[in-house]
Enzyme design. Structure first.
Site, short mmCIF file in Angstrom:
data_model
loop_
_atom_site.label_atom_id
_atom_site.label_comp_id
_atom_site.label_asym_id
_atom_site.label_seq_id
_atom_site.Cartn_x
_atom_site.Cartn_y
_atom_site.Cartn_z
N CYS A 121 52.47 54.38 -22.88
CA CYS A 121 51.44 53.78 -23.72
C CYS A 121 50.09 54.47 -23.49
CB CYS A 121 51.32 52.28 -23.43
SG CYS A 121 52.72 51.31 -24.02
N CYS A 202 52.48 53.22 -28.47
CA CYS A 202 52.08 51.88 -28.03
C CYS A 202 50.71 51.94 -27.37
CB CYS A 202 53.11 51.28 -27.08
SG CYS A 202 53.45 52.26 -25.60
#
Length: 305
Positions: A121, A202
């Site tokens: 992420c 993400c």
């Protein structure tokens, strides 16, 4: 007289028989020639097609395998369980002996499954019309990854491939451009890989756009504008940071308040994704200044009057 009549009938039968044999031979020859011509047409016609783009990269297998092994050994040893030979075979099977204008995303699914890997992420970096700059940046800053910095993109970056229905199944002379047929091996590959890259993103997502493009920094026809932005998952992506970079000393066609950036903001906000835009993100601009350190755009501070 009966003897002469018999001889005449015998000659007539002989002539008739010979004529029949000749006729049959001619028919057989015609069928064989037609078959050969049809077969030759099938074999030769694909070879006769001359596309506008460069052909398959020479020694493609060695290039793909070399990049695969190098990526795992030098960049991400944790991907050591990846089978480079299987990855090459799945790429080859996606296009070899196939019509180069009839490739589908399904052809690449086995390759995608074998070569993709998780992206942490906050590390996904997308781009449009900033190819050279964005990859100079990711080489100097390991905190971000473009698609070309993943195993899949690293293997395929700047190489070409396409098939041919006739032997040897690969066209090394030319491949079709997107303008000639959209479903060509390269276009379909990058669209499929880009979709998966966007779906996997993400946290905070970055995108580097070119503010010196007269047509606008955000283009709906680009891969980012047509595929990636619509495949960002609002449940996984908290916000998008735009780095709007202008060429050093170049035209300043658009800023963060520009018309195309507003369109991008609207698209993302409608999908419940927060957006932040920064003109000439300083860490990237400093990289631009390496090639032009004395330009006024590259001064850390200016004297006020």
């Amino acid at each position: 007289m009966p003897f002469l009549q018999g001889s005449a009938r015998t000659r007539q039968r002989t002539v008739l028989l010979v004529g029949t044999v000749v006729l049959l031979a001619a028919l057989v020859l015609a069928v064989v020639l037609a078959s050969l011509l049809t077969h030759a047409k099938q074999e030769v016609s694909p070879k006769m097609l001359k596309w506008k783009d460069r052909g398959t990269t020479k020694n493609l297998q060695e290039v793909i395998l070399g990049r695969c092994y190098n990526y795992i050994a030098e960049r991400y040893p944790e991907l050591g369980d990846k089978d480079c030979l299987k990855i090459w075979e799945s790429l080859k099977d996606a296009f070899i002996y196939k019509d180069p204008c009839n490739i589908t995303s399904e052809d690449y699914q086995p390759l995608m499954e074998l070569a993709t890997h998780p992206i942490p992420c906050n590390k996904s970096l997308f781009w449009s019309k900033t190819n050279d700059l964005v990859h100079r940046y990711t080489k100097s800053n390991q905190n971000f990854l473009t698609l070309e910095d993943t195993l899949l993109g690293y293997m395929a970056d700047r190489i070409s491939w396409c098939g041919d229905p006739s032997a040897p199944g690969i066209n090394y002379e030319s491949c079709p451009k997107r303008s000639e047929c959209e479903s060509n091996p390269s276009s379909v590959f990058w669209k499929t890989a880009s979709k998966m890259f966007a779906e996997a993103a993400c946290g905070v997502v970055q995108v580097m756009l070119n503010g010196s493009i007269e047509a606008g920094a955000f283009r709906s026809s680009s891969i980012f504008g047509s595929i990636e932005v619509f495949n960002l998952n609002p449940d996984k992506v908290s916000e998008v940071h735009i780095w709007l970079m202008q060429d050093i000393g170049g035209p300043q066609s658009e800023s963060c308040s520009g018309h195309s950036i507003k369109r991008l903001k609207n698209i993302l906000e409608e999908r419940n994704i927060k957006i932040i835009c920064e003109d000439n993100y300083r860490p990237v601009q400093l990289l631009q200044c390496v090639h032009n350190p004395d330009h006024t755009d590259c001064r850390l501070c200016t004297n006020s009057t």
